[in-house]
Write an enzyme that holds these catalytic residues in place. Sequence first.
Site, PDB file in Angstrom:
ATOM      1  N   ASN A   1       0.812  -1.219   0.000  1.00 21.17           N
ATOM      2  CA  ASN A   1       0.000   0.000   0.000  1.00 21.17           C
ATOM      3  C   ASN A   1       0.847   1.271   0.000  1.00 21.17           C
ATOM      4  OD1 ASN A   1       0.844   0.610   2.600  1.00 21.17           O
ATOM      5  ND2 ASN A   1      -0.849  -0.481   3.556  1.00 21.17           N
TER       6      ASN A   1
ATOM      7  N   CYS B   1      -7.613  -2.652  -6.702  1.00 12.78           N
ATOM      8  CA  CYS B   1      -6.911  -2.802  -5.426  1.00 12.78           C
ATOM      9  C   CYS B   1      -7.966  -2.535  -4.373  1.00 12.78           C
ATOM     10  CB  CYS B   1      -5.707  -1.885  -5.345  1.00 12.78           C
ATOM     11  SG  CYS B   1      -5.955  -0.229  -5.978  1.00 12.78           S
ATOM     12  N   SER B   2      -7.816  -1.499  -3.566  1.00 11.83           N
ATOM     13  CA  SER B   2      -8.890  -1.219  -2.621  1.00 11.83           C
ATOM     14  C   SER B   2      -9.865  -0.224  -3.233  1.00 11.83           C
ATOM     15  CB  SER B   2      -8.324  -0.684  -1.313  1.00 11.83           C
ATOM     16  OG  SER B   2      -7.565  -1.680  -0.684  1.00 11.83           O
ATOM     17  N   ASP B   3      -9.375   1.002  -3.459  1.00  9.61           N
ATOM     18  CA  ASP B   3     -10.260   1.980  -4.063  1.00  9.61           C
ATOM     19  C   ASP B   3     -10.053   2.074  -5.567  1.00  9.61           C
ATOM     20  OD1 ASP B   3     -11.727   2.690  -1.871  1.00  9.61           O
ATOM     21  OD2 ASP B   3     -10.199   4.089  -1.153  1.00  9.61           O
ATOM     22  N   GLY B   4      -8.984   1.476  -6.018  1.00  5.09           N
ATOM     23  CA  GLY B   4      -8.784   1.410  -7.458  1.00  5.09           C
ATOM     24  C   GLY B   4      -8.251   2.680  -8.062  1.00  5.09           C
ATOM     25  N   TRP B   5      -7.418   3.390  -7.325  1.00  2.00           N
ATOM     26  CA  TRP B   5      -6.840   4.545  -8.017  1.00  2.00           C
ATOM     27  C   TRP B   5      -5.330   4.662  -7.904  1.00  2.00           C
ATOM     28  CZ3 TRP B   5     -11.072   7.560  -5.214  1.00  2.00           C
ATOM     29  CH2 TRP B   5     -10.847   7.585  -3.835  1.00  2.00           C
TER      30      TRP B   5
ATOM     31  N   ARG C   1      -2.070  12.730  -3.007  1.00  2.00           N
ATOM     32  CA  ARG C   1      -0.811  12.000  -3.055  1.00  2.00           C
ATOM     33  C   ARG C   1       0.393  12.933  -3.084  1.00  2.00           C
ATOM     34  NH1 ARG C   1      -3.638   8.858  -1.163  1.00  2.00           N
ATOM     35  NH2 ARG C   1      -4.562   7.067  -2.208  1.00  2.00           N
TER      36      ARG C   1
END
Lengths: 605, 789
Positions: A316, A378-382, A423
């Site tokens: 992550n 993935c989790s949120d897909g970004w 980010r």
Amino acid sequence: SSSMASAATPKYNSRSLENDSIRRSSRDGFTRDLCEEIPRLPGETRITDKEVIYICPFNGPIKGRVYITNYRLYLRSFETDSGALLDIPLGVIARVEKMGGASSRGENSYGLDITCKDMRNLRFALKQEGHSRRDIFEVLTKYAFPRSHGLPLFAFLNEEKFPENGWMVYNPIEEYRRQGLPNDQWRVSFVNKRFEMCETYPSILVVPYHSTDDDLRKVATFRSRNRIPVLSWIHPENKNVIMRCSQPLVGMGGKRNKDDEKYLDIIREANGQISKLAIFDARPSVNAVANKATGGGYESDDVYHNAEIFFLDIHNIHVMRESLRKLKDIVYPNVEESHWLSSLESTHWLEHVKFVLTGAIQVADKVASGRSSVLVHCSDGWDRTAQLTSLAMLILVYCLITACVNCTVFKLESNTSPCFFQRIGHGEKNHADTDRSPIFLQFMDCVWQMSKQFPTAFEFNEQFLITILDNLYSCRFGTFLFNSEYAREKEKVMMKTLSLWSMINSDKGKYTNPFYTKELNRALYPVASMRHLELWVNYYIRWNTRMRQQQPDPVEQRYMELLALRDEYVKRLEEMKMTNSAKLTSPSASSSAPSQMMPHVQTHF
Amino acid sequence: MGGAAASAAAWCWWPPLPEEPELWRLVVLAVVLLLPSRGPAPEDGEMLGKGVGGGGGSKAPKPSFVSYVRPEEIHTNEKEVAEKEVTLHLLPGEQLLCEASTVLKCIQDDSGQHGICGKLVCTDFKIAFLGEESTLDDNEPQFKNKLIGENDITLHCVDQIYGVFDEKKKPLFGQLKKYPEKLIIHCKDLRVFHFCLRYTKEEEVKRIVSGIIHHTQAPKLLKRLFLFSYATAKQNSTATGPTHQTVMFDTIKDWHWELERTKGNIKYKAVSANEGYKVCEKLPAYFVVPVSLPEEDISCFQGRGIPIWCWSCHNGCALLKMSAFPKEQDESNLQIQKAFLDGIYKTIHNPPYETLKTEDLSNSFISLQEIQTSYSKFKQLFLIDNSSEFWDTDVKWFSLLESSNWLDIIRRCLKKAIEVIECLEVQNTNVLLIEENASDLCCIISSLVQVMMDPYCRTRFGFQSLIQKEWIMGGHCFLDRCNHLRQNDKEEVPVFLLFLDCVWQLVQQYPPAFEFTETYLTVLSDSLYIPIFSTFFFNSPYQKDANVGKESQDSQNKPLSLLTVWDWSVQFESKAQILLNNPLYVEKPKPDRNPRRAPHFKHQRQLSLPLNPNKSSPKRGFFETDHLIKNLLGKRISKLINSSDELHDNFREFYDSWHSKIVDYHGLLLPHIEGPEIKVWAQRCLRWIPEAQILGGSPVAIMNKVLEMMEEVQSLQKKIDEKHNSLMAPPLDGLSLLRKPARLSSLFPFALLQRHSSKPVLPTNSWKTLGDEEDLAKQEDEFVDLGDV
């Protein structure tokens, strides 16, 4: 103005530091000239300047003057009359800290420590008198983090003009049309036109022809942040697709959603094959399982019978951020010498790169050689998802991505996903923000690794990648601002700011790889082995003056020489053809030793 | 997941059908046996890193040795195979010793494992596998070695032989009680061969295995080296004259030439005191000493304690070397030696005009033992038996590399050379390298200094001449260091290879500065193990001369003429030799007045003036009689404590200031020695490993482009020249060695493409522990608060 500089500097040097206030009040024309000399962009305004001692980690303390505008920090040394010692967009600054103070001793006691997002730290020592440190600290904090102070980002003030308009580079409808979309299996949906279904998705989505907008809305309830599976790319031959989405909201109880199951089945069938849908979950399986506790999870094959799930083991954002921090420790300011390799290994940075590349290779291979379509999340897909789908497309050069410096991939990437604001932390003060992470940098590193392994396959060069990364932080362009199309539209980014591609496309030659050879229909599978992955020295260690900086690259230079020679010869031959046909009757025209006339290539055969 | 995919591929029966019918034929003719994996499971502890399983958590399949071909199937095809079989090419003087048929050579390709059926033979020169010729279609580059085929291993190139017994790999030595089902040969050029003996007749297995073991492991006599049989057999055939322009340094003329070239003749003279090796068997017949050195001194201690000239710098400073005295117990002898050295010292150390710095390489530098240990670890990283071994070691690659210490040894050599250069160039002192025999580390350092300082040494002939001067005439014990005679008490100490690796670092850091390529260096390193050339098979010029009959004048036979490795046409066709020349190299433009050879003398200073007046007092590094003498006398005293901080500062200053300037490829060249800049010599080390192959990529792709462009420019040039001469342009006969439609791979030009399709190699690793990042890994990832957007 450069002659001005060399004339002015010594005179200025002779003034003692104490005369600072006198100089300021006198306001002679000469001072103004000095300030004029700082390169400024249209729309850039000067805020302040101060005498400082720059504690250069490579050359020791250097006395100079720092200039701060609303865009950059600029330092000129008193000692050398060369140009700027530092010329840094304020957007690069991640943190400004005071060091030492009245209680500490020595000339350099009033210190300022500036942490940058591009792998360096800057240290200044300021004079105690006149609150110069307080002033500069306040100015820097204000203009480096304008959003925390209610100020606009510089991109909104920038008045540069470029011949090209980079905002026109990417047109989603056109892009889909190039891929042959819509077709009988895939349609363009406007379900998210006003971002009502999903704020973080673009307004135009490509979805299965056989799913209605109503179906999509139902699927959205079962996907984290409503990020339903949408098409990223379709293989022109076998019609396999790469879909992207967020994790399903399975939760601890193992919730099911018939609409989601049906939707995935429609996707699976769209390529006309009867094989399973390959779901690549970018996370390590442990994390995927752990996500159930917070309502997420993954598609288990008990429920999704026609799908098989693979975990790609990519960690992550927190792990990646920590890894980059460790990398900085070993390259800045000093590069580890004798234990370089084990230090590098302990940062895990290249290992993470390896896993991202491996994941992308697997996705690409599945689509290119298998019979199944692929779903990536993935989790949120970004973050990881965007990395993987973009890289997979780079590997399968079918899409012209590498072929055009316009580089659709970056548009694709920035349009469909990563949250650049979070980010990167554009213009925000909170440097410890746990949502900041070098995801885009890691992606670019992967691209660099590929371009290193396939030096003739990419139309752009290393400078292109570095320029993009530098402008990722600079806040000079609107390209990387904001998280989503929704936010960009709300902020009228395309109207009020310039695109980075405007600048790049206006000077394409600078970013072109001379060795580029166009090859069609050829997949570029990098070797994701540590034997071939190397640290991107020209990016991560570029501030270290000791490291090799052979610019321009000698091999490139030689090649350019040969190219020029070839062009000249071709021209000569053309000319000779003309004259020969003219003087066909008198062959003895000019038979002087040709080798003396032509600069022959030196070689050894 | 990766594991699953790999296993699926490994279990399929046939390789994907080739598109060309030609290829098809070859595949059908060969008995293609699919084996489940490339290699056996290594014994416990041998595997360098045990992976936890496949990428997605699934476990990679255990390699096993079940064959899926029944013996009958093989026999039915045997006839065809026999017809197809390649005939054994024997060199003049080469003799077949033993052979075995129905041996399978196991190869890994796209489809996993398969075997090629053929004959395994052992001659007194090589081990050869005679199977179906590899699929050398027109697309393959023709970089063939004329002496050694793709499936040939010279006996001297064999590093280690393993047998596989019940899926366990064991090293094979001496007499065997039990014969293995599979033979694995690790070569010194880092190739790995797997021969399956499962279908071979028992007595043939015994014969071939014990034959190979005997001929590669048993101690040999010098006279039994293959080069003598070869030379004897070739004697009557027309000898090819030495067309190479390498200076061999076996005549006094060559030394005069070198002295003149470097302007060393002012203070140094060539002597012939050792003609006929009267004085010393270690020294060459001719060498160079200070002008003021009395010639009788040379014979005092068989050449020990004599400063021998290596090279002169543009400012007149010289690089010298000296063999130290062996440890001496007797006090009176010590006194004699001390007095002798005192006298010697006065001839070369004469401040303020000439000062001398000594560099004792046997005490304060790398030891041969370190080099040996390090390389044996390093090479193991590339001698890889199978795919799972490759990926298991991949996760820990950097630390494995570091623990071998090889790159650090390279760094230390480069650093030492820079230190010496700093003395010569900045401090204007002579430098005297001291070592037990002045023939190991002395060779490395003095050669490196010359490569960095003297652009002539970066041309091909210059480099070859340098090796002749410093290594061959310098008496480097190639025979012992390579352990060519397989003496049990010796181990390979790859000193010369270390030197080549150091040069490679320079070549890759400064691509336009060398006339030769890394391929040249790689084939040169391979040539160490080809017992055709005399170059690397003797301990000293004396040993060579004595053994070819040069010294025994009474014999009526004329001395044997041995080949030198510098005659590259013995190994490569001229077309292939193109790959040895660097297309990026441009000769220094000739200045109008000065001859080309001496462009760097323009900086020459007045030698009679005190040099470097700024330095008022000799601070460090200056000759101190006591130190020198103690060192020379071989007493193990603690190394000179010459204020190491200052040494470091001088070094740093010199290094930094050089690197801050623009590189002149025809001038002084200093390597970068920071961690990221010292790299693995990938071409040499990775060239046989299919997993490491980048298809269509790597720097080869760029070199190919440059070569293509060069060809084009040349053909245009030719056209223009012809037009000038009013000739009709004939059809161009291009040098199109490389202009191939096929994509080259990173293994080019060595291994043939091992994977023809574009299927990717999938790593089969999962994470080892993340250490202190474990907590972060468990964190809720990616939550982004979108509230304020």
